[in-house]
Design a protein around this motif. Structure first.
Motif, PDB file in Angstrom:
ATOM      1  N   TYR A  62       0.901  -1.418   0.253  1.00  0.00           N
ATOM      2  CA  TYR A  62       0.053  -0.371  -0.217  1.00  0.00           C
ATOM      3  C   TYR A  62       0.784   1.083   0.166  1.00  0.00           C
ATOM      4  CZ  TYR A  62      -3.991  -2.455   1.371  1.00  0.00           C
ATOM      5  OH  TYR A  62      -5.746  -2.948   0.904  1.00  0.00           O
ATOM      6  N   PHE A  63       0.235   2.153  -0.517  1.00  0.00           N
ATOM      7  CA  PHE A  63       0.841   3.627  -0.618  1.00  0.00           C
ATOM      8  C   PHE A  63       0.251   4.054   0.646  1.00  0.00           C
ATOM      9  CE2 PHE A  63       0.748   7.878  -1.279  1.00  0.00           C
ATOM     10  CZ  PHE A  63       1.684   8.681  -1.612  1.00  0.00           C
ATOM     11  N   LEU A  64       0.873   4.644   1.662  1.00  0.00           N
ATOM     12  CA  LEU A  64       0.327   4.955   2.955  1.00  0.00           C
ATOM     13  C   LEU A  64       0.583   6.988   3.128  1.00  0.00           C
ATOM     14  CD1 LEU A  64       0.565   3.988   6.382  1.00  0.00           C
ATOM     15  CD2 LEU A  64       1.356   6.170   6.025  1.00  0.00           C
ATOM     16  N   TRP A 103       2.968  13.627   5.467  1.00  0.00           N
ATOM     17  CA  TRP A 103       4.092  12.463   5.605  1.00  0.00           C
ATOM     18  C   TRP A 103       3.325  11.596   4.867  1.00  0.00           C
ATOM     19  CZ3 TRP A 103       7.186  14.480   9.174  1.00  0.00           C
ATOM     20  CH2 TRP A 103       6.922  15.037   9.917  1.00  0.00           C
ATOM     21  N   GLN A 104       4.475  10.578   4.457  1.00  0.00           N
ATOM     22  CA  GLN A 104       3.579   9.692   3.354  1.00  0.00           C
ATOM     23  C   GLN A 104       5.082   8.424   3.354  1.00  0.00           C
ATOM     24  OE1 GLN A 104       2.916  11.794   0.157  1.00  0.00           O
ATOM     25  NE2 GLN A 104       5.020  11.601  -0.948  1.00  0.00           N
ATOM     26  N   THR A 105       4.573   7.083   3.231  1.00  0.00           N
ATOM     27  CA  THR A 105       5.836   6.258   2.631  1.00  0.00           C
ATOM     28  C   THR A 105       5.226   4.962   1.892  1.00  0.00           C
ATOM     29  OG1 THR A 105       7.377   3.822   3.613  1.00  0.00           O
ATOM     30  CG2 THR A 105       4.861   4.567   4.876  1.00  0.00           C
ATOM     31  N   ASN A 106       5.594   4.093   2.076  1.00  0.00           N
ATOM     32  CA  ASN A 106       4.990   2.614   1.407  1.00  0.00           C
ATOM     33  C   ASN A 106       4.862   1.583   2.245  1.00  0.00           C
ATOM     34  OD1 ASN A 106       4.478   3.883  -0.998  1.00  0.00           O
ATOM     35  ND2 ASN A 106       6.510   3.020  -2.079  1.00  0.00           N
ATOM     36  N   THR A 107       3.596   0.643   2.206  1.00  0.00           N
ATOM     37  CA  THR A 107       3.732   0.067   3.008  1.00  0.00           C
ATOM     38  C   THR A 107       3.090  -1.091   2.719  1.00  0.00           C
ATOM     39  OG1 THR A 107       3.490  -0.727   5.421  1.00  0.00           O
ATOM     40  CG2 THR A 107       1.500   0.586   4.142  1.00  0.00           C
ATOM     41  N   GLN A 118      -3.881   0.568  -2.587  1.00  0.00           N
ATOM     42  CA  GLN A 118      -3.510  -0.490  -2.872  1.00  0.00           C
ATOM     43  C   GLN A 118      -2.333  -0.350  -4.326  1.00  0.00           C
ATOM     44  OE1 GLN A 118      -7.519  -3.129  -4.124  1.00  0.00           O
ATOM     45  NE2 GLN A 118      -6.345  -4.969  -2.997  1.00  0.00           N
ATOM     46  N   LEU A 119      -0.735  -0.637  -3.768  1.00  0.00           N
ATOM     47  CA  LEU A 119      -0.027  -0.280  -5.071  1.00  0.00           C
ATOM     48  C   LEU A 119      -0.477  -1.351  -6.056  1.00  0.00           C
ATOM     49  CD1 LEU A 119       2.611   0.599  -3.250  1.00  0.00           C
ATOM     50  CD2 LEU A 119       1.662   2.174  -4.893  1.00  0.00           C
TER      51      LEU A 119
HETATM   52  C1  LIG Z   1       5.637   3.872  -3.241  1.00  0.00           C
HETATM   53  O1  LIG Z   1       5.302   3.126  -4.702  1.00  0.00           O
HETATM   54  C2  LIG Z   1       5.596   3.467  -5.222  1.00  0.00           C
HETATM   55  C3  LIG Z   1       5.258   2.578  -6.589  1.00  0.00           C
HETATM   56  O2  LIG Z   1       6.166   1.457  -6.009  1.00  0.00           O
HETATM   57  C4  LIG Z   1       6.483   4.417  -5.951  1.00  0.00           C
HETATM   58  O3  LIG Z   1       6.482   5.554  -6.642  1.00  0.00           O
HETATM   59  C5  LIG Z   1       6.735   5.818  -5.081  1.00  0.00           C
HETATM   60  O4  LIG Z   1       7.771   6.499  -5.283  1.00  0.00           O
HETATM   61  C6  LIG Z   1       7.309   5.364  -3.357  1.00  0.00           C
HETATM   62  N1  LIG Z   1       6.505   6.275  -2.701  1.00  0.00           N
HETATM   63  C7  LIG Z   1       7.155   6.215  -1.553  1.00  0.00           C
HETATM   64  C8  LIG Z   1       6.661   7.518  -0.502  1.00  0.00           C
HETATM   65  O5  LIG Z   1       8.229   5.056  -1.433  1.00  0.00           O
END
Ligand SMILES: *[C@@H]1O[C@H](CO)[C@@H](O)[C@H](O)[C@H]1NC(C)=O
Ligand SMILES: *[C@@H]1O[C@H](CO)[C@@H](O)[C@H](O)[C@H]1NC(C)=O
Ligand SMILES: *[C@@H]1O[C@H](CO)[C@@H](O)[C@H](O)[C@H]1NC(C)=O
Ligand SMILES: *[C@@H]1O[C@H](CO)[C@@H](O)[C@H](O)[C@H]1NC(C)=O
Ligand SMILES: *[C@@H]1O[C@H](CO)[C@@H](O)[C@H](O)[C@H]1NC(C)=O
Ligand SMILES: *[C@@H]1O[C@H](CO)[C@@H](O)[C@H](O)[C@H]1NC(C)=O
Ligand SMILES: *[C@@H]1O[C@H](CO)[C@@H](O)[C@H](O)[C@H]1NC(C)=O
Ligand SMILES: *[C@@H]1O[C@H](CO)[C@@H](O)[C@H](O)[C@H]1NC(C)=O
Length: 745
Positions: free
Chosen positions: A706-708, A720-724, A744-745
């Motif tokens: 997920y993108f959060l 604030w953001q991250t992927n999780t 959902q990614l």
């Molecule tokens: C989250 O993943 C997406 C797709 O893989 C990417 O484009 C994006 O830069 C990522 N974002 C962060 C905040 O890490």
């Protein structure tokens, strides 16, 4: 929070250039000029001082203490001063007179709690101006303004200086549980993460990975996401970091479910604002509709871009703040949004940029005069009644007819998608008493709406018409004439009568003259105290948008006014949809002004996120926030949460059932789910309106990547953001006062 008390956190170090004094004792420092206005200022006050004397001042409404440097003060790290005053209704902004640019305004309320008899030191860090945390940025800054608000202000200042550097003490600011297995840690300065230890119910949990993020809006604060080796769970969570201990109780689970097979469309046009500043702003926040509206546009004259804000500002003509409507529509389209343009529908528009309706020379006995233009008066006596005799409209205005409206709209190079017929025309006798002194009746309002709707469609056959843009609950149901007007119309309340009549007029004209039933909605409960009780009320009153069981916590609930069913509940959206169904089916519903009631408070941001979610679920067709939210403000962040930078909440609302007593849960929680019609990806917005974290088990949320993103909580208003990865979805935590977006990614 960003204005650091000297004793607390900031260590000052002298850089190569040294500090720049503005005021020390008795006088402005050399090189500074006194550009103050409408203030009574004593530079040598000895009733309260540090050193030999201080500045004591009494400011009228909007007056300012305004020192200007002969030169610029571009590269300082911050501004420091001592203040005493209980508590000044005042704000600070920095200006470049050369570039005609000013900083965002910093309310004193964001700087600290002040008392009258004691100086407190304030340090404003230019890398993150309170309250939003945006940097001051580089410019030819040369002027400082301490400006009073509308109530005026009296306070003392001392020891004003620009500091050359601010050394931030390394510090852990907060540590909060997030999603399934994350601890979000905010920090300032260079902290040591090897000291961090997480325990849940006395058992240590290992940290399996770590990612740090520093948002451009608040560059001196970072967030580090610690991914835990196992899921969080209800119980006692403790994070020990660098000598600080953060203890949180994760409450018992709240159970719910989503049903991704059961969806309803979300109109993309609900993510609108009034008067966005630029195309890039529209892009960044994903704003879909921009409205040119409000009291001043009633007097907008496209031949010269003249306008008049009426009762909002001393009935003075001026150049429209947003310039030329045609150019503005072009800007909006360039930013990828739809344009909603208001068409004036009284009989007058401003004739120039300088005239005003109530000169002191003609009406000496008025309640107030413009502090910037002392000859322009309020148009009222001290007791609030309009001055007499009535002024002659042609001294300030020029005639405006339906023919003028058609000619204007036809000639536009940039076509609006929607036109609104005037703005809150039902209260013209108050907002524009000079143009239209008599109360607007049902019949007159209808006649103006029909006339200008026809004029608009004659010019732009495909344009959608929104009307009557009624200001508030009270006027949904009656007119400014009063209840005798209802009686004269078969005792039918105003909006249902209006819908019936617009249907009749459309049938007669052979074309639809009303596409959107347009209302303005302002929550009626009083939350101005902004204390804990007022914040809780603000956060739960979004129930008035949908909930038939929510008795409004205002005069609406205690003193019902209309002939509608269930009159103590606002029940806004379902109620309006039912009125449309009963009286003019096929009409859409728009809310072209609404407000969170707190643009600079985190709770305002949470209300906005909750309301945007509710608009989607309830099927509002279009909405525009009043008014332009700062991009990094709590309100801007609510738009960013749903739509920022091209990653958007889905266009199909997914059915959610939070189980239990849904209305009560909605006092403290907003949970929204959507699906993208093209990709099938699910997205979620969870708004925790409570002062403690929430633990959720919502079944049918898929596991996976997920993108959060999120704002609020102890992390403040920054984005604030991250992927999780959600390895399990049987436990999701959202910190207190936090809004979270997952996709959902
Ligand atoms: C989250 O993943 C997406 C797709 O893989 C990417 O484009 C994006 O830069 C990522 N974002 C962060 C905040 O890490
Ligand atoms: C500065 O300007 C203010 C406002 O015009 C005035 O009250 C004050 O006396 C001035 N002070 C000095 C020292 O000129
Ligand atoms: C003012 O005091 C209240 C209550 O102690 C506190 O919550 C708030 O953060 C203070 N405001 C500022 C700007 O320091
Ligand atoms: C402002 O100027 C300083 C020094 O000239 C530079 O280091 C900094 O990057 C500039 N900041 C921005 C936002 O342009
Ligand atoms: C954690 O340890 C403390 C002190 O040893 C004890 O009082 C407490 O009951 C324990 N809590 C849990 C949830 O085991
Ligand atoms: C000034 O206004 C008051 C009402 O606020 C009124 O009683 C009084 O007669 C007025 N005086 C003049 C000279 O118009
Ligand atoms: C209103 O003012 C205009 C222009 O000054 C003038 O021509 C007109 O006669 C005035 N009308 C009244 C009723 O005083
Ligand atoms: C309205 O139309 C008349 C007739 O064409 C024109 O003289 C006048 O300038 C127009 N007024 C405005 C404000 O556009």
């Amino acid at each position: 929070m960003f204005a650091l008390g000297l004793s607390a956190a900031a260590l000052l170090a002298l850089g190569v250039r040294g500090d720049l004094d503005v005021y020390v004792d008795g006088a402005l420092a050399s090189g500074w000029e006194n550009w103050s206005w409408s203030s009574d200022i004593n530079f040598g006050a000895t009733d309260l001082f540090e050193g030999l004397s201080s500045i004591s001042m009494t400011q009228q409404a909007w007056a300012a203490f305004s020192p200007k440097l002969e030169g610029t003060f571009s590269e300082y790290a911050g501004l420091q001063f001592d203040v005493a005053g209980a508590p000044p209704d005042a704000q600070i902004y920095i200006e470049s007179t050369g570039a005609s640019v000013q900083s965002s305004t910093i309310p004193f309320s964001a700087l600290g709690n002040f008392t009258a008899n004691e100086f407190k030191t304030v340090l404003i860090d230019f890398s993150q101006l309170p309250p939003s945390g945006t940097p001051l940025g580089n410019n030819t800054w040369d002027r400082l303004n301490f400006q009073a608000g509308g109530n005026g202000a009296s306070y003392h200042l001392d020891n004003i200086k620009f500091v050359s550097s601010i050394v931030i003490e390394p510090k852990f600011l907060s540590a909060e549980p997030l999603a399934n297995n994350i601890i979000a840690v905010t920090t300032q300065g260079a902290v040591d993460f090897s000291t961090v230890k997480v325990t849940l119910n006395n058992a240590t949990i290992a940290v399996s990975s770590k990612a740090t993020y520093s948002p451009i809006d608040a560059p001196s604060k970072s967030i580090t996401y610690l991914t835990l080796a196992k899921s969080l769970a209800p119980g006692a969570l403790t994070i020990v970091a660098g000598g600080s201990t953060f203890a949180v109780t994760l409450p018992a689970l709240l159970y719910g479910t989503i049903n991704p097979a059961n969806t309803t469309p979300i109109s993309s046009a609900i993510y609108g604002v009034n008067f966005p500043p630029s195309a890039s702003y529209l892009n960044d926040l994903g704003v879909t509709v921009a409205r040119w509206g409000g009291n001043a546009v009633t007097a907008y004259n496209p031949n010269g871009d003249f306008t008049n804000a009426g009762n909002d500002w001393y009935f003075e003509n001026r150049i429209a703040d947003d310039g030329n409507a045609d150019t503005w529509v072009g800007m909006v389209k360039g930013g990828g949004a739809s344009a909603l343009l208001t068409v004036p529908a009284l009989d007058w528009v401003a004739k120039d940029s300088t005239s005003y309706s109530y000169p002191a020379t003609l009406f000496p006995n008025q309640s107030r005069f413009d502090p910037y233009k002392p000859d322009a008066g309020s148009g009222q006596y001290a007791d609030g009644t309009p001055v007499s005799p009535r002024m002659n409209q042609s001294s300030v205005y020029t005639p405006w007819t339906a023919t003028n409206a058609t000619a204007w709209l036809k000639a536009l190079k940039n076509k609006p998608d929607i036109v609104a017929i005037d703005n809150e025309i039902e209260i013209a006798h108050s907002t524009h008493q000079d143009m239209h002194p008599d109360p607007m009746s049902y019949d007159e309002e209808l006649s103006r709406m029909v006339t200008f709707a026809k004029a608009s469609k004659a010019a732009l056959p495909n344009v959608k018409v929104a009307a009557p843009s009624t200001c508030s609950w009270w006027f949904y149901w009656t007119s400014a004439v009063g209840y005798t007007d209802n009686t004269a119309h078969g005792n039918v309340d105003f909006l249902p009568w209006f819908l019936q009549q617009m249907k009749k007029a459309s049938d007669t004209a052979g074309t639809r003259l009303l596409d959107f039933l347009d209302i303005h909605y302002y929550f009626q409960p009083d939350t101005s105290a902004n204390d804990a009780a007022a914040k809780a009320l603000r956060l739960r009153m979004t129930r008035s948008l949908w909930d038939p069981s929510y008795v409004d916590e205002s005069w609406v609930g205690s003193d019902p006014q209309n002939h509608q069913p269930n009159p103590t509940a606002v029940w806004l959206i379902p109620r309006m949809k039912q009125l449309i169904k009963d009286n003019f089916p096929g009409t859409k519903l728009s809310i072209s002004e609404w407000s969170s009631t707190a643009d600079t408070d985190i709770t305002g941001g949470l209300v906005t996120a909750d309301a945007l979610g509710i608009f989607g679920v309830q099927g509002v067709d279009a909405a525009t926030y009043w008014w332009q939210p700062g991009e990094a403000s709590p309100i801007g962040l609510a738009f960013w949460l749903f739509r920022g930078f091209g990653t958007t909440f889905g266009d199909l609302s997914v059915q959610v059932n939070m189980g239990g007593d849904t209305p009560t849960i909605a006092n403290t929680l907003g949970f929204f789910s959507a699906k993208d019609s093209k990709t099938g990806k699910l997205s979620f917005v969870i708004v925790n309106k409570d002062t403690k974290p929430v633990s959720l088990y919502v079944s049918n949320i898929p596991t996976g990547n997920y993108f959060l993103r999120h704002f609020g909580g102890a992390a403040g208003v920054a984005k604030w953001q991250t992927n999780t990865t959600l390895k399990a979805t049987n436990f999701l935590a959202v910190p207190s006062y936090t809004a979270v977006f997952l996709k959902q990614l």
